[in-house]
Every structure is written in structure tokens, then in C-alpha cells.
Design an enzyme around this catalytic site. Structure first.
Site, mmCIF file in Angstrom:
data_model
loop_
_atom_site.group_PDB
_atom_site.id
_atom_site.type_symbol
_atom_site.label_atom_id
_atom_site.label_comp_id
_atom_site.label_asym_id
_atom_site.label_seq_id
_atom_site.Cartn_x
_atom_site.Cartn_y
_atom_site.Cartn_z
ATOM 1 N N ALA A 78 32.538 65.697 31.355
ATOM 2 C CA ALA A 78 31.453 65.688 30.367
ATOM 3 C C ALA A 78 30.202 64.992 30.887
ATOM 4 O O ALA A 78 29.089 65.346 30.500
ATOM 5 C CB ALA A 78 31.928 65.033 29.078
ATOM 6 N N THR A 79 30.360 64.014 31.780
ATOM 7 C CA THR A 79 29.173 63.355 32.342
ATOM 8 C C THR A 79 28.312 64.379 33.067
ATOM 9 O O THR A 79 27.103 64.481 32.837
ATOM 10 C CB THR A 79 29.589 62.226 33.306
ATOM 11 O OG1 THR A 79 30.402 61.299 32.590
ATOM 12 C CG2 THR A 79 28.380 61.504 33.887
ATOM 13 N N GLN A 186 34.421 64.086 22.630
ATOM 14 C CA GLN A 186 35.425 63.474 21.748
ATOM 15 C C GLN A 186 35.962 64.442 20.703
ATOM 16 O O GLN A 186 36.925 64.105 20.010
ATOM 17 C CB GLN A 186 34.833 62.251 21.026
ATOM 18 C CG GLN A 186 34.625 61.040 21.912
ATOM 19 C CD GLN A 186 35.924 60.391 22.370
ATOM 20 O OE1 GLN A 186 36.989 60.576 21.782
ATOM 21 N NE2 GLN A 186 35.844 59.634 23.444
ATOM 22 N N ALA A 207 38.311 67.734 30.035
ATOM 23 C CA ALA A 207 39.743 68.001 29.860
ATOM 24 C C ALA A 207 40.547 66.746 29.541
ATOM 25 O O ALA A 207 41.500 66.791 28.763
ATOM 26 C CB ALA A 207 40.302 68.658 31.127
ATOM 27 N N HIS A 208 40.171 65.608 30.132
ATOM 28 C CA HIS A 208 41.065 64.444 30.020
ATOM 29 C C HIS A 208 41.049 63.784 28.653
ATOM 30 O O HIS A 208 41.853 62.892 28.395
ATOM 31 C CB HIS A 208 40.784 63.426 31.139
ATOM 32 C CG HIS A 208 39.536 62.619 30.981
ATOM 33 N ND1 HIS A 208 39.547 61.344 30.464
ATOM 34 C CD2 HIS A 208 38.249 62.890 31.266
ATOM 35 C CE1 HIS A 208 38.304 60.878 30.459
ATOM 36 N NE2 HIS A 208 37.502 61.790 30.940
ATOM 37 N N CYS A 331 33.245 52.017 28.630
ATOM 38 C CA CYS A 331 32.272 52.024 29.718
ATOM 39 C C CYS A 331 31.364 50.808 29.694
ATOM 40 O O CYS A 331 30.748 50.471 30.686
ATOM 41 C CB CYS A 331 31.411 53.270 29.646
ATOM 42 S SG CYS A 331 32.244 54.643 28.908
HETATM 43 C C1 LIG Z 1 34.466 60.437 27.781
HETATM 44 C C2 LIG Z 1 33.116 60.814 27.331
HETATM 45 C C3 LIG Z 1 32.149 61.269 28.227
HETATM 46 C C4 LIG Z 1 32.384 61.303 29.738
HETATM 47 O O1 LIG Z 1 33.339 62.253 30.077
HETATM 48 P P1 LIG Z 1 33.870 62.327 31.590
HETATM 49 O O2 LIG Z 1 34.686 63.548 31.615
HETATM 50 O O3 LIG Z 1 34.667 61.086 31.782
HETATM 51 O O4 LIG Z 1 32.702 62.407 32.491
HETATM 52 C C5 LIG Z 1 30.925 61.643 27.737
HETATM 53 N N1 LIG Z 1 30.657 61.586 26.427
HETATM 54 C C6 LIG Z 1 31.553 61.150 25.527
HETATM 55 C C7 LIG Z 1 31.210 61.120 24.090
HETATM 56 C C8 LIG Z 1 32.819 60.748 25.950
HETATM 57 O O5 LIG Z 1 33.686 60.306 25.059
#
Ligand SMILES: *Cc1c(COP(=O)(O)O)cnc(C)c1O
Length: 397
Positions: A78-79, A186, A207-208, A331
Site C-alpha cells: 500500500a505504501t 485497512q 495483501a498482508h 509506524c
Molecule cells: C499498513 C498500511 C499502509 C502500508 O501498507 P504496506 O503494504 O505495509 O506498505 C498504508 N496505509 C494504511 C492505512 C495501512 O494500514
């Protein structure tokens, strides 16, 4: 220390979830076969099989969102999806206008993109939420200008679980022909999202957060005129040139299966989380000066965020051990700063300092919740009974 069992009790599923056994098996099988190493861009049989496996996973992801397969762009998480959406849209449309809109309560993977764009000369309007954590659509309306090109507002907040009304937000943007991006890291795989009913242009997933592997995610890019992105990296035709480079087939296969399983389990999971969250809240709510951050009605039930007045944040994290929970966002917990999300919602610095985020998983059971209640109550009462100074030392000893 007064408390017994040192077995960790994991209540931090909003940070990451365990990989589903079926997903792990599919990924291992892929790695052990030519599928796992053949380059999906090669035209030989093995390469074509890898390409077909990727396209199948793309179909699984598309089904999760009711999207078309070619609208799914695989990324590393997601980043990266947030970066691609925000930089990609801002730069692609820079000649039409350089005004962008987001919220102060976004994840760092969004706020830091906008801060970087400000340094490149874009103008960003940062909207604060109401005390409820929700965005007032009237505030959004009045922030929009003729030169606004992009609005980015997340679906479910990672610290509080607050669910923004992204349907109304998307409709406001669409009516003004402004691109709308939402960080759905989320919510994807946990709440129903139908891009046919929701006029969103760009949506980030990872995915995680729903029992898939780490290091793989996607950006949904709506197939509409005007919804185009400048790539962040260059070097090949993969992912419609928006994300070139050899695709990680085993990661993508795992992501696809996780998406399919998540869709099937969504409803049951949410019911389960609701019961767990209610049990936990009922077990601690009578403690004096306890504050629940985020109203029940507009929050995702997998998260409960609470503050305890008069308790220092660092001591709190030590005091609740062996509970694996988050103080604010995972984070930010290194920095020692209190949560900017809670402060934007009108939480005092002291109250934000003491915030703890509990988050639940499919396998969380009542006995873990009961341990959490016991430990949390003990920590709050114990820490309040100590003098404010030297608390962390006393706990460590
Ligand atoms: C976990 C998260 C991310 C980052 O996701 P990654 O896959 O770890 O890069 C970004 N935005 C939100 C809201 C998240 O909860």
C-alpha cells in the site's frame, strides 16, 4: 511483577496478519515449480504459464472490488500504491492545476507524499476531521477549487478504525471531475468494496493486512478517460507501464488467493470482531477516566483504541506486556511522539500519549480478550498508583 503468564497475547492484527495456510501452500508450490521463476514476459511455455497465473490472480483481485482485471496494477504494497496514485496523478495533471486535498489523519504513506509534493511546488489543503474523526463533507466541498486535481482520503483509519463515508466523498469529487484516491489498506478484504457503486478512481490495497504475504499490493486504477498516472519508475511494459519490472509470481499468486478467501470470510470475520470488541470494551469501560477514541457506529470493529487519563504512554506499553498491542500507529511508536491522528480529533496530548490500539484477528478468542482485560486493568491501576516520575523504571524493574 504482580502478573503471571508471560505468553505473548497478540492483539495487533491491524499491523499485519498471519499468512493463511492455504496461501502459504500455494506460494510454496509456485516457488517449487517453473511457475515461480519463469519470467512472465518470456514468450516460451513456462513464461506463458507464469503470465497466466498472474492474470488469474488479477481476476481474483478484481472480483474482490467488482473491478475489471486490467484495472488492477500490482505493486509492492500500500505504501507504493499510495505513492503511485498521489505522485502519478499530481504530475500527470500538473498542467491543468496544482491544487491537491487530503486529511491530517491519513497514514504516513499518504501524508509524506503530499509533503514532498508541497516541496515540488504543489499546493495542498490539509483537512481536519470533526471530533468524531469523520470528515464533514461540507468542509471538503468548500476546499475544492477550479484547479483541484486530486483528493486523497482513506477508507478505514489504521489507528482508530474510523470509517470515512467514501461514497459521499467520491460522489463530490466525481461531480467536479476531480480524481479521488482512497487508501483502503485497512478495509480491503475486510469490508465490502464495490467500485461499480463507488465512484472512486484510485484505491490502494495490500495483501498482508488480509492474511496474504508481505511485500505485495495493488492499486486499482479506474478505466475512465482522465484517470491516468505518470509512472514512478521506468523500464518496461509490465503492469500497463505504470509499474515496470519483472513481476513476483509467487507473491501475486498468494495475494490473489488471499483476496478470494477474504471475500468469502468477510461477513463472519466482522461479526466475530464485533463480539470481541464489545467484550473488551465492557471489560474496561468502568475504569475511571477511560476514553474510547472513535465512535462505535463509524468504526471498523476489528480495532478498539482507548486512552487512560494520567498514564504515560511508554509506561503503558511496558505495563500491558505481554499484550502485543500498538501505541498509536505501529509506524510512529519509535518516535515517542503522541499520535497526530488522535490530536487532530481533539484529543489532548496527554490523552493521546496513553492511547492503546487493540486489534483483532480471525483466530482471536474470548480467553485472549479476558487476558487483555485483566492485564490492561492491572496496568492502568498500577501505573496510576505510582508517582508520575520514574514510572517506566519501576515497571522495567
Ligand atoms: C499498513 C498500511 C499502509 C502500508 O501498507 P504496506 O503494504 O505495509 O506498505 C498504508 N496505509 C494504511 C492505512 C495501512 O494500514
Amino acid at each position: 511483577m504482580a502478573n503471571s503468564a508471560n505468553q505473548p497475547v497478540y492483539l495487533d492484527y491491524a499491523a499485519t496478519t498471519p499468512v493463511d495456510a492455504a496461501v502459504a501452500a500455494a506460494m510454496s508450490a509456485c516457488l517449487e515449480s517453473p511457475l515461480g521463476f519463469a519470467n512472465a514476459s518470456s514468450s516460451h511455455v513456462a513464461g506463458r504459464q507464469s503470465a497466466a497465473a498472474i492474470e488469474h490472480a488479477r481476476t481474483q483481485l478484481a472480483a474482490l472490488l467488482n473491478a475489471k482485471p486490467h484495472e488492477i496494477v500490482f505493486t509492492s504494497g500500500a505504501t507504493e500504491s499510495n505513492n503511485l496514485a498521489i505522485f502519478g496523478a499530481a504530475r500527470q495533471r500538473a498542467r491543468r492545476g496544482r491544487h491537491l486535498v487530503t486529511m491530517t489523519t491519513e497514514h504516513k504513506a499518504v501524508t509524506e507524499c503530499f509533503e514532498a509534493l508541497e516541496r515540488e511546488g504543489f499546493e495542498v489543503t490539509w483537512l481536519d476531521p470533526e471530533v468524531s474523526g469523520l470528515l464533514d463533507p461540507v468542509r471538503l466541498q468548500s476546499a475544492l477549487r477550479d484547479d483541484t486535481q486530486l483528493v486523497s482520503i482513506m477508507h478505514v483509519n489504521n489507528e482508530t478504525g474510523i470509517v470515512q463515508d467514501i461514497e459521499s466523498i467520491a460522489a463530490i469529487c466525481r461531480a467536479r471531475n476531480i480524481l479521488y484516491h482512497s487508501d483502503a489498506a485497512q478495509s480491503a478484504g475486510k469490508l465490502a468494496i464495490d467500485v461499480n457503486k463507488l465512484p472512486v478512481d484510485l484505491l490502494s490495497l495490500t495483501a498482508h493486512k488480509f492474511h496474504g504475504p508481505q511485500g505485495i499490493g495493488a492499486l486499482y486504477v479506474a478505466d475512465r478517460p482522465g484517470c491516468r498516472l505518470a509512472p514512478l519508475i521506468y523500464g518496461g511494459p509490465q503492469e500497463r507501464r505504470m509499474r515496470p519490472g519483472t513481476q513476483a509470481v509467487h507473491q501475486i499468486i498468494g495475494f490473489g488467493l488471499a483476496a478470494e478467501l477474504a471475500a468469502a470470510r468477510q461477513v463472519a470475520d466482522v461479526l466475530h470482531f464485533r463480539k470481541l470488541r464489545e467484550r473488551l470494551w465492557q471489560g474496561i469501560r468502568d475504569l475511571p477516566d477511560i476514553r474510547r477514541n472513535g465512535a462505535e457506529v463509524h468504526t471498523f470493529p476489528g480495532i478498539l483504541n482507548v486512552s487512560a487519563g494520567g498514564v504515560d504512554g511508554e509506561s503503558m506499553m511496558l505495563g500491558v506486556e505481554p499484550l502485543c498491542v500498538a501505541s498509536g500507529a505501529a509506524c510512529n511508536s519509535q518516535s515517542g511522539e503522541s499520535s497526530y491522528v488522535l490530536r487532530a480529533m481533539g484529543c489532548s496530548d496527554a490523552s493521546a500519549q496513553s492511547a492503546i490500539r487493540f486489534s483483532f484477528g480471525r483466530s482471536t478468542d474470548n480467553s485472549e480478550i479476558d487476558k487483555a482485560i485483566e492485564r490492561y486493568r492491572w496496568a492502568v491501576q498500577h501505573l496510576r498508583s505510582l508517582a508520575p516520575s520514574g514510572v517506566a523504571t519501576a515497571i522495567r524493574a
